[in-house]
Design a protein around this motif. Structure first.
Motif, PDB file in Angstrom:
ATOM      1  N   GLU A  64       0.686  -0.904  -0.090  1.00 59.29           N
ATOM      2  CA  GLU A  64       0.129  -0.013   0.144  1.00 59.29           C
ATOM      3  C   GLU A  64       0.574   1.179   0.520  1.00 59.29           C
ATOM      4  OE1 GLU A  64      -3.395  -1.593  -0.861  1.00 59.29           O
ATOM      5  OE2 GLU A  64      -2.695   1.164  -0.111  1.00 59.29           O
ATOM      6  N   ASP A  65       2.050   1.365   1.053  1.00 57.05           N
ATOM      7  CA  ASP A  65       2.530   2.352   0.627  1.00 57.05           C
ATOM      8  C   ASP A  65       3.689   2.699  -0.539  1.00 57.05           C
ATOM      9  OD1 ASP A  65       5.445   1.180   3.567  1.00 57.05           O
ATOM     10  OD2 ASP A  65       4.353   0.268   0.863  1.00 57.05           O
ATOM     11  N   VAL A  66       3.813   1.998  -1.409  1.00 53.55           N
ATOM     12  CA  VAL A  66       4.313   2.389  -2.397  1.00 53.55           C
ATOM     13  C   VAL A  66       3.549   2.870  -4.027  1.00 53.55           C
ATOM     14  CG1 VAL A  66       6.565   1.094  -1.396  1.00 53.55           C
ATOM     15  CG2 VAL A  66       5.248  -0.017  -3.113  1.00 53.55           C
ATOM     16  N   LYS A  67       2.224   2.095  -3.641  1.00 52.78           N
ATOM     17  CA  LYS A  67       1.389   2.197  -4.949  1.00 52.78           C
ATOM     18  C   LYS A  67       1.350   3.769  -5.436  1.00 52.78           C
ATOM     19  CE  LYS A  67      -2.192  -1.461  -4.410  1.00 52.78           C
ATOM     20  NZ  LYS A  67      -3.056  -1.969  -3.745  1.00 52.78           N
ATOM     21  N   GLY A  68       1.097   3.757  -6.749  1.00 51.86           N
ATOM     22  CA  GLY A  68       1.275   5.529  -7.230  1.00 51.86           C
ATOM     23  C   GLY A  68       2.528   5.442  -7.314  1.00 51.86           C
ATOM     24  N   ARG A  69       3.673   4.981  -6.900  1.00 58.15           N
ATOM     25  CA  ARG A  69       5.006   5.698  -6.616  1.00 58.15           C
ATOM     26  C   ARG A  69       5.726   4.454  -7.503  1.00 58.15           C
ATOM     27  NH1 ARG A  69       7.491   6.573  -2.478  1.00 58.15           N
ATOM     28  NH2 ARG A  69       6.851   5.121  -0.989  1.00 58.15           N
ATOM     29  N   PHE A  70       5.636   3.635  -6.780  1.00 54.06           N
ATOM     30  CA  PHE A  70       6.619   1.968  -7.615  1.00 54.06           C
ATOM     31  C   PHE A  70       5.903   1.400  -8.398  1.00 54.06           C
ATOM     32  CE2 PHE A  70       9.044   2.059  -3.813  1.00 54.06           C
ATOM     33  CZ  PHE A  70       9.450   3.208  -3.460  1.00 54.06           C
ATOM     34  N   THR A  71       6.832   1.334  -9.497  1.00 55.33           N
ATOM     35  CA  THR A  71       6.063   0.478 -10.565  1.00 55.33           C
ATOM     36  C   THR A  71       7.026  -0.724 -10.982  1.00 55.33           C
ATOM     37  OG1 THR A  71       5.220   2.189 -11.930  1.00 55.33           O
ATOM     38  CG2 THR A  71       5.355  -0.283 -13.252  1.00 55.33           C
ATOM     39  N   ILE A  72       6.722  -2.158 -11.053  1.00 45.72           N
ATOM     40  CA  ILE A  72       7.629  -3.461 -11.538  1.00 45.72           C
ATOM     41  C   ILE A  72       7.411  -3.587 -12.598  1.00 45.72           C
ATOM     42  CG2 ILE A  72       8.279  -5.779 -10.972  1.00 45.72           C
ATOM     43  CD1 ILE A  72       7.081  -5.424  -7.434  1.00 45.72           C
ATOM     44  N   GLU A  73       8.167  -4.005 -13.630  1.00 39.79           N
ATOM     45  CA  GLU A  73       8.265  -4.726 -15.225  1.00 39.79           C
ATOM     46  C   GLU A  73       8.978  -5.415 -15.022  1.00 39.79           C
ATOM     47  OE1 GLU A  73       6.890  -0.495 -17.302  1.00 39.79           O
ATOM     48  OE2 GLU A  73       8.851  -0.713 -16.839  1.00 39.79           O
ATOM     49  N   ARG A  74       9.097  -6.270 -16.280  1.00 36.44           N
ATOM     50  CA  ARG A  74       9.884  -7.264 -16.359  1.00 36.44           C
ATOM     51  C   ARG A  74      10.137  -7.439 -17.942  1.00 36.44           C
ATOM     52  NH1 ARG A  74       8.042 -12.323 -13.439  1.00 36.44           N
ATOM     53  NH2 ARG A  74       9.768 -13.419 -14.953  1.00 36.44           N
TER      54      ARG A  74
END
Length: 125
Positions: A64-74
């Motif tokens: 919850e505390d990183v939603k909207g700020r962090f993105t994971i891709e591969r």
């Protein structure tokens, strides 16, 4: 044996951005079949879930505390998963670890088979 290696950490000012990379390979390991997760651990604290991504990349999960700020891709062609971190906060300071997901809850470290040595992220005010 699967080898996992994180990179890209460093010192950033609050509000800045950083992208971490994690490469996983070895033996008969097929990267595109493997879910991958990012965790972080600050001194004196337990390792906590940051986010995860399925093998195909079709689904992602975030704390919850990183939603909207962090993105994971591969990028399965490069055996690499990325953690893009924007709007960094001082509280994001931690050592960041990448793990290969095995089974169970994505948010629990025990659900992961292999880990890297981590990369340090320090955010200053």
């Amino acid at each position: 044996q699967v080898h996992v290696a994180e990179s890209g950490g460093g010192l950033m000012q609050a509000g800045g951005s950083l992208r971490l990379s994690c490469v996983a390979s070895g033996g008969t390991f097929t990267f595109s079949y493997a879910g991958m997760g990012w965790f972080r651990q600050a001194p004196g604290k337990e390792r906590e879930f940051v986010g995860g991504i399925t093998g195909s990349g079709s689904r992602t999960y975030y704390a919850e505390d990183v939603k909207g700020r962090f993105t994971i891709e591969r990028d399965n062609a490069k055996n690499t998963v990325y953690l893009q971190m924007n709007s960094l906060k001082v509280d994001d300071t931690a050592r960041y670890y990448c793990g290969v997901y095995a089974v169970g809850s994505w948010s629990l470290p025990a659900s992961y088979d292999y880990w890297g040595q981590g990369t340090q992220v320090t955010v200053s005010s």
